[in-house]
Scaffold this motif. Structure first.
Motif, PDB file in Angstrom:
ATOM      1  N   TYR A 118       1.035  -1.153   0.652  1.00 47.49           N
ATOM      2  CA  TYR A 118       0.039   0.492  -0.153  1.00 47.49           C
ATOM      3  C   TYR A 118       0.927   1.562   0.300  1.00 47.49           C
ATOM      4  CZ  TYR A 118      -4.277  -2.828   0.610  1.00 47.49           C
ATOM      5  OH  TYR A 118      -5.177  -3.840   0.731  1.00 47.49           O
ATOM      6  N   ASP A 121       4.049   0.999  -2.581  1.00 39.44           N
ATOM      7  CA  ASP A 121       2.681   0.913  -4.262  1.00 39.44           C
ATOM      8  C   ASP A 121       3.443  -0.586  -5.178  1.00 39.44           C
ATOM      9  OD1 ASP A 121       0.841   2.192  -4.225  1.00 39.44           O
ATOM     10  OD2 ASP A 121       1.900   4.157  -4.753  1.00 39.44           O
ATOM     11  N   GLU A 160     -11.667  -1.490  -0.133  1.00 38.09           N
ATOM     12  CA  GLU A 160     -10.792  -1.612  -1.001  1.00 38.09           C
ATOM     13  C   GLU A 160     -12.598  -2.218  -2.030  1.00 38.09           C
ATOM     14  OE1 GLU A 160      -7.071  -2.333  -2.795  1.00 38.09           O
ATOM     15  OE2 GLU A 160      -7.031  -3.080  -0.700  1.00 38.09           O
TER      16      GLU A 160
END
Length: 160
Positions: A118, A121, A160
């Protein structure tokens, strides 16, 4: 290594590498030492880097390996409290602080994959290669970490 390329790499990556090391060690001083060692390895490196992205990826890999070696060390120092760590990151909201604090409470294997996935990336494939584990193991760790975060954060968790 050319001095200007080295200086640019240090400016571009210092804070980011420090945060990666801190995610593993939870210790401010160990993290500083790790970053210093990483940049020493870059300075001494005989690698022919293809550009800034190649240097940055190489630095990330070296930082992860140095961090893993540090936490295995017999002479490991005490960990830093979460309040001190929170000050090193810049957060946009209280929920970001709560999320980060919860991440830092995860087991180190889960904490590492969450940070790399996260905050850095990185893909599952790249994380697996970097940590020397199977992609399925990365997926499992991410799954467990997300479940643990859901338990810790309750209704505040936004999936998400």
């Amino acid at each position: 290594m050319e001095k200007q390329i080295f200086e640019n790499a240090v400016k571009r990556n210092s804070h980011r590498l420090f945060l990666i090391a801190l995610t593993f060690t939870k210790n401010h001083y160990d993290s500083e030492d790790i970053v210093q060692n990483v940049f020493m390895k870059l300075w001494k490196s005989k690698n022919d880097f293809e550009g800034e992205e190649h240097i940055d990826n190489w630095l990330t890999a070296v930082c992860v390996n140095e961090s893993k070696n540090c936490i295995k060390s017999y002479f490991r120092k005490n960990t830093t409290d979460l309040e001190s760590i929170n000050e090193l990151y810049s957060f946009d909201s209280k929920s970001d602080i709560d999320l980060f604090s919860s991440i830092m409470k995860l087991p180190k294997n889960e904490r590492a994959v969450i940070h790399l996935f996260y905050y850095e990336d990185m893909s599952i494939k790249d994380i697996a290669k970097l940590l020397g584990i199977k992609e399925s193991a990365v997926g499992t760790r991410l799954f467990r970490a997300r479940n643990n975060l859901k338990k810790m954060l309750g209704d505040e968790w936004i999936n998400e």
